[in-house]
Write a protein that holds these residues in place. Structure first.
Motif, PDB file in Angstrom:
ATOM      1  N   PHE A   1       2.846  -0.886   0.391  1.00 52.15           N
ATOM      2  CA  PHE A   1       1.875   0.117   0.826  1.00 52.15           C
ATOM      3  C   PHE A   1       1.129  -0.403   2.034  1.00 52.15           C
ATOM      4  O   PHE A   1       0.423  -1.413   1.959  1.00 52.15           O
ATOM      5  N   ALA A   2       1.302   0.288   3.165  1.00 50.39           N
ATOM      6  CA  ALA A   2       0.599  -0.060   4.404  1.00 50.39           C
ATOM      7  C   ALA A   2       0.789  -1.539   4.728  1.00 50.39           C
ATOM      8  O   ALA A   2       1.910  -1.999   4.911  1.00 50.39           O
TER       9      ALA A   2
ATOM     10  N   PRO B   1       1.156  10.518   5.700  1.00 50.80           N
ATOM     11  CA  PRO B   1       1.923   9.622   4.835  1.00 50.80           C
ATOM     12  C   PRO B   1       2.597   8.486   5.570  1.00 50.80           C
ATOM     13  O   PRO B   1       2.816   7.414   5.006  1.00 50.80           O
TER      14      PRO B   1
ATOM     15  N   THR C   1       8.450   9.409   2.081  1.00 52.35           N
ATOM     16  CA  THR C   1       7.737  10.075   3.179  1.00 52.35           C
ATOM     17  C   THR C   1       8.678  10.721   4.177  1.00 52.35           C
ATOM     18  O   THR C   1       8.298  11.667   4.858  1.00 52.35           O
TER      19      THR C   1
ATOM     20  N   ASN D   1      -7.173  -0.414   2.801  1.00 53.25           N
ATOM     21  CA  ASN D   1      -5.933   0.093   2.209  1.00 53.25           C
ATOM     22  C   ASN D   1      -5.924  -0.038   0.696  1.00 53.25           C
ATOM     23  O   ASN D   1      -5.318   0.780  -0.003  1.00 53.25           O
TER      24      ASN D   1
ATOM     25  N   PHE E   1      -2.056  12.615   0.770  1.00 53.61           N
ATOM     26  CA  PHE E   1      -1.554  11.789   1.878  1.00 53.61           C
ATOM     27  C   PHE E   1      -1.338  12.673   3.102  1.00 53.61           C
ATOM     28  O   PHE E   1      -0.216  13.052   3.424  1.00 53.61           O
TER      29      PHE E   1
ATOM     30  N   CYS F   1       1.098   5.062   5.414  1.00 50.70           N
ATOM     31  CA  CYS F   1       1.173   4.310   4.165  1.00 50.70           C
ATOM     32  C   CYS F   1       2.448   3.480   4.048  1.00 50.70           C
ATOM     33  O   CYS F   1       2.555   2.635   3.161  1.00 50.70           O
TER      34      CYS F   1
ATOM     35  N   ARG G   1      -7.861   2.847  -0.496  1.00 58.55           N
ATOM     36  CA  ARG G   1      -7.087   4.067  -0.234  1.00 58.55           C
ATOM     37  C   ARG G   1      -6.051   4.282  -1.328  1.00 58.55           C
ATOM     38  O   ARG G   1      -5.849   5.400  -1.807  1.00 58.55           O
ATOM     39  N   ALA G   2      -5.370   3.215  -1.717  1.00 59.40           N
ATOM     40  CA  ALA G   2      -4.350   3.333  -2.752  1.00 59.40           C
ATOM     41  C   ALA G   2      -4.969   3.732  -4.084  1.00 59.40           C
ATOM     42  O   ALA G   2      -4.453   4.604  -4.797  1.00 59.40           O
TER      43      ALA G   2
ATOM     44  N   PHE H   1       6.829   4.447   0.266  1.00 58.40           N
ATOM     45  CA  PHE H   1       5.963   3.374  -0.214  1.00 58.40           C
ATOM     46  C   PHE H   1       5.893   3.428  -1.729  1.00 58.40           C
ATOM     47  O   PHE H   1       6.329   4.399  -2.362  1.00 58.40           O
TER      48      PHE H   1
END
Length: 420
Positions: free
Chosen positions: A62-63, A112, A151, A88, A109, A115, A91-92, A130
Motif C-alpha cells: 500500500f503506497a 486509487p 486499480t 498512509n 479511493f 495507493c 489512510r489505510a 494494492f
C-alpha cells in the motif's frame, strides 16, 4: 484465477489465506517501523476495551509500505520524517473503516493509483493494485481481514478473506472481469459445508454478511460473530481534523454531534454543559493545563442573531472568545473535547445499532502535534492514556519527529518510528 505478479498487484485471492508472520514486538516490518512503547508503570497493559477493537494493521502492499505489520495499542502514534509514510498508515485504517461502513470503492479511493506501491508495474493482463488488512479482537477472538484491491484496468475488489477460530470464514474472488460481481464463499458447517453466491465487486463482502447469512447453523453463527466483530471494530472510528480558522466563527445552535473539523465546537459545548457537570469540570481542568493564562471555566454565549460563540472564562468577570485563541490552543481545546466526550458525541454513527456504552471509539488524527507545544502534546497524551484506561477510547495518530520524542516520555504511549 491466474496468479498475479507480486510487483503488480497484491497476491491473488487464493494467497490471502497465507497468514502473515507474527512480527516481533519491536519490529513493524520492512517499512522501517519499530515500536518503542513508553511502558513506565505498564499503563498500556491495564486498559481493557469495552467493545471490539483493531489490534493490528497490515499494509502488505500500500503506497509507500510493503510487508508492513503494525500493532495497534490503546494510544499509538506514528512518527518519522516527511515522506516516511505516516499519513498512509492512517489512510489505510480510515479506508478499511469506510469500507466496513458499506461505502463503495470509488468513494473510499477517489485516487486509487496513489495507493499502488511505487514502482509496481502491470502484469500481463494489465492489472495493478494494492493489499491491506487488519486484525480485530473481541468476543469472537482474533479475527483477520485481508483485502486485495485491483486499480487497473478497473477498480474492483480482487479478493477478500475473513478468518477466525482456525477457520476460513469468507473468501471472495474476481472470476470474471467482465462482471460487476465477485464469487463469494462462506463457512456453513452443514450438509453443504460452504455457501457460494455472488457479491458486489465494489463493496466489502464482510460488511454484507450480516444481511446474507441466515445464522441457522453453528458455522453460520461463527461467520456472523466474526463479521459483526470486524465491522463494529472498524466502524467505531472518529476522524478528527480540527481546523482553527473554521472554529473561530459563531455557529448556529442545535447540532447532531461534533464535526470532524470541530467547527461547531460552541454548539457541542452548550449541549455537553447541560448533560454532564463532571465532564465539564474535567474539560475545564484540561484546558487550564494547556492554554495560556488563568482558566476558570468554559462558557457559551448566545449572540444577537441567535448564533453561539464559546468563551474561556478568566475569573473576575473576564472572558476570552475562543476566536482570539492561537491555533495551538484551539486545536488543543478541540482534541481535549474529543477525548473527553467519547462515543455518541461525534457527528458520525460509529457502529449503527451498537449502544455507545459498549463501544470502544478509536480517534484518528493526522498531525496530532500540529501547532502544539511540547507541554500541550504531553497533556493531551496523558489525558488519552487516562481515559483509555476505562476501555472506551483509543487514539491513533501521527506526529513529527520532535513530537515522537516528547510522546515517548508519556507512560502508556506506543510510538512507531517509520524510516524515510
Amino acid at each position: 484465477m491466474t496468479a498475479l505478479r507480486p510487483d503488480a498487484i497484491p497476491p491473488s485471492p487464493a494467497d490471502l489465506s497465507e497468514p502473515a508472520p507474527a512480527p516481533a514486538a519491536a519490529d513493524a516490518g520492512p517499512s522501517g517501523g519499530r515500536t518503542r512503547p513508553a511502558e513506565r508503570g505498564r499503563a498500556a497493559g491495564r486498559s481493557r476495551p469495552i467493545g471490539p477493537v483493531v489490534t493490528e494493521l497490515r499494509l502488505s502492499a500500500f503506497a509507500s509500505h510493503r510487508g508492513a505489520t503494525f500493532p495497534i495499542r490503546p494510544v499509538t502514534l506514528f512518527g518519522g520524517p516527511g515522506g516516511s509514510g505516516k499519513t498512509n498508515v492512517l489512510r489505510a485504517y480510515g479506508a478499511l473503516a469506510r469500507l466496513a461502513d458499506g461505502e463503495p470503492l470509488e468513494t473510499v479511493f477517489p485516487d486509487p493509483g496513489a495507493c499502488v506501491p511505487e514502482g509496481a508495474v502491470p502484469d500481463a493482463q494489465g492489472r495493478r493494485g494494492f493489499r491491506i488488512g487488519c486484525t480485530a479482537d473481541g468476543p469472537a477472538g482474533p479475527v483477520r481481514l485481508d483485502v486485495a484491491v485491483q486499480t487497473e484496468p478497473t477498480l474492483r475488489i480482487a479478493g477478500e478473506r475473513l478468518t477466525g477460530g482456525g477457520e476460513t470464514l469468507l473468501t471472495t474472488a474476481l472470476r470474471d472481469p467482465g462482471r460487476s460481481t465477485v464469487q463469494a464463499a462462506w463457512h456453513t458447517a452443514d450438509v453443504v459445508p460452504v455457501t457460494r453466491a455472488p457479491l458486489p465487486g465494489d463493496r466489502l463482502g464482510t460488511a454484507l454478511l450480516p444481511l446474507r447469512v441466515a445464522g441457522r447453523t453453528e458455522g453460520q453463527l461463527q461467520v456472523l460473530a466474526a463479521a459483526e466483530q470486524m465491522v463494529v471494530a472498524l466502524r467505531s472510528v472518529f476522524r478528527c481534523e480540527p481546523q482553527p480558522r473554521r472554529m473561530r466563527a459563531p455557529v448556529p445552535p442545535g447540532v447532531d454531534g461534533l464535526r470532524r473539523s470541530c467547527e461547531n465546537i460552541a454548539a457541542v459545548l452548550e449541549r455537553e454543559h447541560a448533560r454532564s457537570a463532571r465532564r465539564r469540570t474535567r474539560l475545564v481542568a484540561a484546558v487550564r493545563a494547556g492554554c495560556a493564562g488563568p482558566v476558570t471555566g468554559l462558557d457559551v454565549d448566545r449572540l444577537g442573531d441567535g448564533s453561539l460563540s464559546a468563551t474561556v472564562a478568566r475569573g473576575e468577570g473576564r472572558a476570552t472568545p475562543i476566536g482570539r485563541l492561537g491555533d495551538g490552543e484551539l486545536r488543543y481545546l478541540a482534541l481535549a473535547l474529543v477525548l473527553l466526550t467519547g462515543p455518541g458525541v461525534q457527528a458520525v454513527d460509529p457502529a449503527g445499532e451498537v449502544p455507545s456504552a459498549v463501544q470502544t471509539l478509536t480517534v484518528l488524527t493526522d498531525g496530532l502535534d500540529r501547532d502544539l507545544d511540547g507541554r500541550q502534546l504531553r497533556e493531551l497524551l496523558s489525558l488519552a492514556v487516562s481515559i483509555g484506561g476505562a476501555g472506551h477510547l483509543r487514539l491513533l495518530g501521527t506526529v513529527t519527529e520532535s513530537g515522537a520524542a516528547g510522546a515517548r516520555e508519556v507512560p502508556g504511549v506506543s510510538v512507531v518510528d517509520l524510516g524515510p
